[in-house]
Design an enzyme around this catalytic site. Structure first.
Site, PDB file in Angstrom:
ATOM      1  CB  CYS A  91      -0.878  -0.029   1.253  1.00 13.51           C
ATOM      2  SG  CYS A  91      -1.976   1.379   1.438  1.00 13.51           S
ATOM      3  CG  HIS A 133      -5.585  -2.177  -1.332  1.00 17.47           C
ATOM      4  ND1 HIS A 133      -4.702  -2.826  -0.498  1.00 17.47           N
ATOM      5  CD2 HIS A 133      -5.269  -0.856  -1.256  1.00 17.47           C
ATOM      6  CE1 HIS A 133      -3.897  -1.929   0.056  1.00 17.47           C
ATOM      7  NE2 HIS A 133      -4.221  -0.723  -0.395  1.00 17.47           N
ATOM      8  CD  GLU A 134      -6.418   1.776  -3.843  1.00 19.66           C
ATOM      9  OE1 GLU A 134      -6.608   2.757  -3.092  1.00 19.66           O
ATOM     10  OE2 GLU A 134      -5.327   1.186  -3.899  1.00 19.66           O
ATOM     11  CG  HIS A 137      -7.318   2.792   1.310  1.00 26.07           C
ATOM     12  ND1 HIS A 137      -6.590   3.096   2.437  1.00 26.07           N
ATOM     13  CD2 HIS A 137      -6.470   2.134   0.486  1.00 26.07           C
ATOM     14  CE1 HIS A 137      -5.363   2.643   2.305  1.00 26.07           C
ATOM     15  NE2 HIS A 137      -5.260   2.052   1.126  1.00 26.07           N
TER      16      HIS A 137
END
Length: 168
Positions: A91, A133-134, A137
């Protein structure tokens, strides 16, 4: 276009849920452009708005090795996923740190593009993992949250030492 500062682990913005984008205006379009520039200059494949201190639900992704396939996703969501696999990921908010994360290998994600059109994307393998993953966030979830306690604690300890030395 301007390069933005990427927030590193420990910054409170990374642990706050992002709010939905209500209007796609020139500010959002310029921010998306700046985020792409920032992501490319950091050799990343994805960047979420909270990683640059903007608590809005959008992210940019480009897993193309030639960096010619950028996707700007506004208010993205995972619609479905199948076949979980474990693979190493890192990351931009954790430079130099990696861990094995279990994610869907295939997903369908929905989002709004910069023209205000609703889109769906079927993603596999690396793109599917990057999207998950994004989107994590945007929900204040970080890749280390998926790691075993011992691995997460090891990373946190190393980051603490880097902070003490002024390297973080």
């Amino acid at each position: 276009m301007a390069k933005l500062k990427i927030k590193k682990y420990g910054d409170p913005a990374l642990r706050k849920r992002a709010e939905a984008v209500s209007e796609i205006n020139e500010i959002i379009k310029e921010l998306a452009s700046d985020m792409l520039e920032t992501m490319y200059s950091a050799s990343g494949v994805g960047l979420a708005a909270p990683q640059v201190g903007i608590l809005l639900r959008f992210c940019v992704i480009d897993v193309d090795p030639n960096k010619k396939s950028p996707i700007v996703m506004i208010n993205p969501e995972i619609i479905s996923g199948e076949n979980k696999i474990t693979a190493e990921e890192g990351c931009l908010s954790f430079p130099g740190f990696y861990g094995n994360v279990n994610r869907f290998e295939n997903i369908i994600a929905g989002y709004t593009d910069l023209n205000g059109n609703r889109q769906e994307i079927k993603a596999q393998n690396f793109l599917a993992k990057a999207l998950q993953h994004e989107i994590d966030h945007l929900d204040a979830k970080l890749f280390i949250d998926y790691l075993p306690d011992w691995k997460r604690e090891s990373i946190e300890k190393k980051i603490k030492r880097k902070k003490k030395a002024g390297d973080w």
